[in-house]
Design an enzyme around this catalytic site. Structure first.
Site, PDB file in Angstrom:
ATOM      1  N   ASP A 166       0.819  -1.209   0.000  1.00 49.49           N
ATOM      2  CA  ASP A 166       0.000   0.000   0.000  1.00 49.49           C
ATOM      3  C   ASP A 166       0.858   1.266   0.000  1.00 49.49           C
ATOM      4  O   ASP A 166       0.446   2.294  -0.537  1.00 49.49           O
ATOM      5  CB  ASP A 166      -0.931   0.005   1.218  1.00 49.49           C
ATOM      6  CG  ASP A 166      -2.183  -0.831   0.985  1.00 49.49           C
ATOM      7  OD1 ASP A 166      -2.384  -1.289  -0.154  1.00 49.49           O
ATOM      8  OD2 ASP A 166      -2.959  -1.031   1.945  1.00 49.49           O
ATOM      9  N   GLY A 167       2.053   1.198   0.583  1.00 46.44           N
ATOM     10  CA  GLY A 167       2.942   2.355   0.572  1.00 46.44           C
ATOM     11  C   GLY A 167       3.368   2.722  -0.838  1.00 46.44           C
ATOM     12  O   GLY A 167       3.456   3.911  -1.189  1.00 46.44           O
TER      13      GLY A 167
ATOM     14  N   ARG B 120       6.131  13.909  25.374  1.00 44.49           N
ATOM     15  CA  ARG B 120       5.242  14.851  26.051  1.00 44.49           C
ATOM     16  C   ARG B 120       3.944  14.973  25.266  1.00 44.49           C
ATOM     17  O   ARG B 120       3.939  14.920  24.032  1.00 44.49           O
ATOM     18  CB  ARG B 120       5.894  16.235  26.138  1.00 44.49           C
ATOM     19  CG  ARG B 120       7.154  16.298  26.974  1.00 44.49           C
ATOM     20  CD  ARG B 120       7.802  17.681  26.853  1.00 44.49           C
ATOM     21  NE  ARG B 120       6.866  18.759  27.209  1.00 44.49           N
ATOM     22  CZ  ARG B 120       7.123  20.048  27.005  1.00 44.49           C
ATOM     23  NH1 ARG B 120       8.258  20.410  26.417  1.00 44.49           N
ATOM     24  NH2 ARG B 120       6.245  20.966  27.361  1.00 44.49           N
TER      25      ARG B 120
ATOM     26  N   ASP C 187      -1.359  12.480  22.188  1.00 42.62           N
ATOM     27  CA  ASP C 187      -0.271  12.333  21.219  1.00 42.62           C
ATOM     28  C   ASP C 187      -0.576  13.033  19.907  1.00 42.62           C
ATOM     29  O   ASP C 187       0.309  13.168  19.059  1.00 42.62           O
ATOM     30  CB  ASP C 187       0.002  10.852  20.953  1.00 42.62           C
ATOM     31  CG  ASP C 187       0.784  10.198  22.086  1.00 42.62           C
ATOM     32  OD1 ASP C 187       1.183  10.920  23.017  1.00 42.62           O
ATOM     33  OD2 ASP C 187       0.992   8.967  22.039  1.00 42.62           O
TER      34      ASP C 187
ATOM     35  N   THR D  99      -9.070   2.444   6.614  1.00 38.36           N
ATOM     36  CA  THR D  99      -8.514   1.098   6.802  1.00 38.36           C
ATOM     37  C   THR D  99      -7.020   1.139   7.130  1.00 38.36           C
ATOM     38  O   THR D  99      -6.378   0.095   7.183  1.00 38.36           O
ATOM     39  CB  THR D  99      -8.728   0.235   5.538  1.00 38.36           C
ATOM     40  OG1 THR D  99      -8.148   0.905   4.411  1.00 38.36           O
ATOM     41  CG2 THR D  99     -10.208   0.003   5.289  1.00 38.36           C
TER      42      THR D  99
ATOM     43  N   LEU E  79      -7.737   2.662  11.654  1.00 33.58           N
ATOM     44  CA  LEU E  79      -8.202   1.324  12.016  1.00 33.58           C
ATOM     45  C   LEU E  79      -7.370   0.783  13.167  1.00 33.58           C
ATOM     46  O   LEU E  79      -7.902   0.147  14.084  1.00 33.58           O
ATOM     47  CB  LEU E  79      -8.112   0.400  10.798  1.00 33.58           C
ATOM     48  CG  LEU E  79      -8.655  -1.027  10.986  1.00 33.58           C
ATOM     49  CD1 LEU E  79     -10.141  -1.003  11.307  1.00 33.58           C
ATOM     50  CD2 LEU E  79      -8.397  -1.855   9.735  1.00 33.58           C
TER      51      LEU E  79
END
Length: 291
Positions: free
Chosen positions: A66-67, A149, A168, A179, A183
Site C-alpha cells: 500500500d505504501g 510529552r 499524542d 482502513t 483502524l
C-alpha cells in the site's frame, strides 16, 4: 466498464524489494508489444523528470504494498492518471491484484476493461500558505515529535470550536484511509465512496470524543497550543515541523485518486472481510465479477 485500452504505461515497483522489480520486468517482457512501457520506483516517481513523462502516461501499475500505491497515487493524481495496484505486501487494502495472479491477470486490464473508482483526497495547508499545500489519499496527522510529552491541539470545524485535545495528536482520515492508521486506533471502517472525513484522537487524555465524522465539504483547522515539538505528517511519509501557534487547515482536495478496478463496488466489503480474517474462504476474483 468500457475504458479505452492503454497506450503508455508506467510500472512503478518498490525500490527495496528485488522481487517487485523482477515481477515488473516480467510483466513488461510479456506485454511489451501491447503498449509503450517505462519503469520507475516509488522514489523516482516524485522526480521532475518522471512528472514530465507522466503527462503522456495513460496508466500507472504499482508493484509493492500500500505504501507503493500511496506514492504512486500522489504522482498520478496530479495528472488524473488511474492506478492499478499489484500487491506484494501482507494486506494490501488498496491493491487490486495479488502478485501471484499479476502476470496473467493484468492482460484483462490492459485490454481496456475495468472501471474507474474515484476516491476523495485531503488538502493540508500549514500556516495559511496555499502554495505549500500537500495532498493526502489516506490521512493527515498532527502529532507529537520526538519528546515524550503530550501536545494540545485545538480543533475548529467550519469556524466553530469543537474541542482542545490533549494527547499524542490528531489524525484526519479520508474514507480510503479509514482502513489504515485510524483502524489501528480503533476507528471505524468507512465505505470508500462516502464523502466524509474522520477526525480521531491519538492516545487522548480525558477527551470526551472518541472520533468525529465530518462532511467532506467542511474545513478543519488544527492549531498547536503547546510548547512541545510537533509534526504534521501526510500519508505516513511526508513530514513538516509545527511550532506553537501554527495552524494546519485541512479541506477536501481538488485532486482525486483514480483506481482501476475489476468487479463490483461491493467487492470492497468482501475483500475487507477476507483481509481482516472475518470470513472463511477465498474472495471471488473470477470473470463473473468483471461485468
Amino acid at each position: 466498464m468500457g475504458q479505452k485500452s492503454f497506450e503508455a504505461v508506467c510500472i512503478a515497483h518498490h525500490s527495496l524489494l528485488p522481487q517487485a522489480a523482477e515481477l515488473a520486468e516480467r510483466i513488461i517482457v510479456r506485454y511489451q508489444d501491447r503498449c509503450r512501457w517505462w519503469v520507475a520506483n516509488e522514489m523516482t516517481l516524485a522526480h521532475e523528470e518522471a512528472d514530465d513523462r507522466l503527462r503522456d502516461t495513460d496508466l500507472i501499475i504499482t508493484v509493492g504494498g500500500d505504501g507503493t500505491i500511496l506514492r504512486g497515487m500522489h504522482a498520478a493524481s496530479v495528472h488524473g492518471i488511474p492506478v492499478l495496484g499489484v500487491n506484494m505486501g501482507r494486506v494490501g487494502f488498496m491493491s487490486e491484484i495479488d502478485s501471484r495472479d499479476a502476470l496473467e491477470g493484468i492482460e484483462w486490464y490492459l485490454e481496456g476493461n475495468g472501471r474507474i473508482d474515484e476516491r476523495a483526497m485531503l488538502k493540508a495547508t500549514l500556516g495559511g500558505d496555499a502554495g505549500g499545500s500537500l495532498h493526502a489519499l489516506n490521512d493527515v496527522t498532527v502529532h507529537r515529535g520526538a519528546e515524550l510529552r503530550m501536545i494540545e491541539v485545538k480543533a475548529v470545524v467550519d469556524d466553530v470550536e469543537l474541542s482542545t485535545y490533549r494527547g499524542d495528536g490528531l489524525i484526519v482520515a479520508t474514507s480510503t484511509g479509514s482502513t489504515g492508521y485510524t483502524l489501528q486506533l480503533g476507528g471505524p471502517v468507512i465505505d470508500p465512496s462516502a464523502p466524509v472525513f474522520l477526525l480521531k484522537a491519538i492516545a487522548a487524555h480525558m477527551s470526551q470524543f472518541g472520533g468525529v465524522i465530518l462532511d467532506a465539504n467542511s474545513v478543519l483547522e488544527l492549531t498547536l497550543e503547546s510548547t512541545a515539538n510537533a509534526k504534521m505528517t501526510v500519508d505516513g511519509y511526508i513530514s513538516r515541523n509545527i511550532d506553537e501557534g501554527d495552524a494546519v487547515t485541512i479541506s477536501r482536495s481538488e485532486r482525486c485518486a483514480r483506481f482501476l478496478r475489476g468487479g463490483l463496488k461491493s467487492g470492497f466489503w468482501e475483500g475487507l472481510s477476507h483481509r481482516l480474517g472475518m470470513r472463511i474462504g477465498a474472495v471471488r476474483r473470477g470473470e463473473e465479477t468483471k461485468n
